[in-house]
Scaffold this active site. Structure first.
Site, short mmCIF file in Angstrom:
data_model
loop_
_atom_site.label_atom_id
_atom_site.label_comp_id
_atom_site.label_asym_id
_atom_site.label_seq_id
_atom_site.Cartn_x
_atom_site.Cartn_y
_atom_site.Cartn_z
N GLU A 1 60.71 32.88 23.61
CA GLU A 1 59.27 32.53 23.77
C GLU A 1 59.27 31.02 23.55
OE1 GLU A 1 55.83 31.64 24.62
OE2 GLU A 1 56.40 33.56 25.43
N GLY B 1 63.02 28.44 27.40
CA GLY B 1 64.16 28.83 28.07
C GLY B 1 63.95 28.43 29.53
N GLY C 1 33.94 31.56 39.86
CA GLY C 1 34.64 32.70 40.18
C GLY C 1 33.92 33.99 39.49
N VAL D 1 36.86 39.21 36.93
CA VAL D 1 36.81 39.63 35.44
C VAL D 1 36.62 38.39 34.51
CG1 VAL D 1 38.06 40.68 33.66
CG2 VAL D 1 38.08 41.49 35.95
N ILE E 1 38.88 31.47 38.54
CA ILE E 1 39.24 31.88 39.72
C ILE E 1 40.68 32.77 39.83
CG2 ILE E 1 38.09 30.23 41.20
CD1 ILE E 1 40.94 28.69 41.68
N HIS F 1 28.11 66.38 22.16
CA HIS F 1 26.48 65.53 22.34
C HIS F 1 26.05 65.28 21.18
CE1 HIS F 1 22.40 66.03 23.89
NE2 HIS F 1 22.01 66.50 22.66
#
Length: 462
Positions: free
Chosen positions: A38, A118, A179, A182, A265, A439
């Site tokens: 990473e 990497g 956009g 989400v 977007i 409930h």
């Protein structure tokens, strides 16, 4: 020329985000020797620039709204203002705690963790920091970055991406969000809670256009009530600086001005310059192509997460990473049913769904075979207590299973777990109706909706 590492790993993973680290953890658990590479921080976009920090911002916004609206509940509160330094301290503390925990998990599984950028050097090797890591199998999990449009330069100043928005040192007085998916509606929601004047620009006819149209319309109604403006059905043409901010012009000639423009977007795959094409990996518009088992056209290479053209969700990355690990360990995993993946947009109110939309169901089964039912949260005691509005919409194949659950309302994202079971276990409305739901809870609304669909409504009209 990179020097060969002494070990040939069972699995070398390029990318330590949701898909990559999930694959590493599961593969190591199954006895495989794993190297995880990473270049930034373990956890990737979700932990550091996506799911976790954005939801922390949204929760801070929820607290602001609660302080502002306390009188509605008989509590004398007022909102003195937003301390963005304090908000970031809270947000960063959440991220830091999860990051530390994840680092501990990876270390505990004896995974070889390599920090560095990497590059795929062959179908069985990755080069990083001048070292070559050989693997019997390679997993590509290099994720995604915020996208922009041709001619629209994200400068991090007045024209920003979601990465910049997460570390903004102030609450913008006004913002245009380009956009209405989400990312866009979540930031619009948080900024409005913090006191910004927000306008969303979406080229398609509705906000959250991937959702059932009913959910989109309910969210639009809620956003109007909150004072969040939006312009739908016209595409972006240009953006330019003004004396005090930025001006956006749309194809229909309308112009909007604000302090900042958030470009939201979507996200594009990170695949350029990483040696994929040289190794023969097939791509399309930057996405690595993979089959239902996440196998690429190169037998020794798999790919997962935002890098492949599946749902860009962290939990999809987890599932795909686990799938690859189990396949390589000789198990027989089941491919991901992407329709069966729960989807949540964490704005106020939340939008949650699993399964297919009414429109899609009619395409698949025929319009005469599709039955729908809407249960209004006005009949749900806990929703009344929370002062939230919305609906649960069920999509059913006539005399058959529920194939879509679509929910809008505060905290309904927490109810998508049962909805996921209903869809994935192909439950009949009568089978769900016989289950007793507590409930007063919002979970009860799911039960009530299925009671109604089964022909025996309780707290709802026929």
């Amino acid at each position: 020329m990179a020097k060969d590492a002494s070990t040939v790993f069972d699995l070398v993973i390029l990318g330590g985000g949701s898909g990559g680290y999930a694959a590493a953890l599961r593969a190591a658990q199954l006895g495989l020797d794993v190297a995880l590479i990473e270049k930034n921080k373990l956890g990737g976009t979700c932990l550091h620039n996506g799911c976790i920090p954005t939801k922390a911002l949204l929760h801070a916004g929820e607290i602001a709204d609660a302080a502002r609206d306390g009188a509605e509940f008989g509590v004398k509160t007022s909102l003195e203002g937003i301390d963005m330094a304090g908000v970031h301290k809270y947000k960063d503390g959440v991220v830091a705690g999860l990051y530390k925990g994840l680092q501990g998990l990876v270390a505990s599984r004896k995974i070889t963790y390599v920090e560095g950028e990497g590059r795929l050097s062959s179908p069985t090797s990755v080069d990083v920091n001048g070292q070559r890591y050989e693997g019997r199998h390679i997993l590509l999990a290099t994720g995604s970055v915020p996208k922009t449009l041709p001619g629209l330069e994200i400068d991090g100043n007045r024209i920003i991406s979601s990465d910049h928005a997460l570390v903004l040192d102030r609450v913008p007085e006004s913002a245009i969000v380009l956009g209405g998916g989400v990312i866009g509606v979540e930031f619009a929601s948080a900024w409005k809670s913090f006191g910004s004047e927000v306008t969303i620009v979406e080229g398609l006819p509705h906000l959250v256009p991937a959702e059932d149209e009913n959910s989109s319309k309910l969210l639009e109604r809620a956003f109007r009530k909150r004072g969040i403006k939006f312009q739908l059905g016209s595409f972006f043409e240009k953006a330019e600086y003004t004396d005090n901010g930025v001006k956006v012009t749309l194809a229909n000639g309308k112009e909007f001005e604000a302090e900042v423009l958030l470009v939201a977007i979507g996200r594009g795959p990170v695949s350029q310059g990483l040696g994929y094409e040289e190794a023969g990996v097939e791509t399309d518009r930057g996405f690595v192509l993979a089959d239902e088992y996440c196998r690429t056209n190169v037998p020794t290479i798999s790919a997962v997460g935002d890098l492949i053209p599946t749902l860009q969700l962290a939990h999809v990355g987890f599932a795909e990473g686990i799938l690859v690990a189990e396949r390589l360990a000789g198990l027989n995993p089941v491919p991901v049913d992407y329709d069966g993946v729960p989807r949540v947009t964490y704005c106020h109110p939340e939008v949650a769904s699993v399964g297919i939309t009414e429109e899609k169901a009619k395409e698949v089964y025929g319009a005469d075979k599709v039955v729908t039912l809407k249960y209004n949260l006005g009949g749900n005691g806990k929703s009344k207590i929370l002062k939230t509005a919305g609906e649960i919409k069920l999509v059913q194949v006539r005399d058959g299973a529920v194939v879509g659950v679509h929910m809008v309302g505060d905290r309904l994202g927490e109810q998508v777990g049962e909805a996921q079971l209903i869809y994935n276990w192909e439950a009949l409305p009568a089978e769900v109706a016989q289950l007793i739901h507590a409930h007063p809870t919002q979970n009860e609304a799911l039960g009530e909706a299925h009671l109604a669909l089964a022909g025996k409504p309780l707290h709802s009209h026929d």
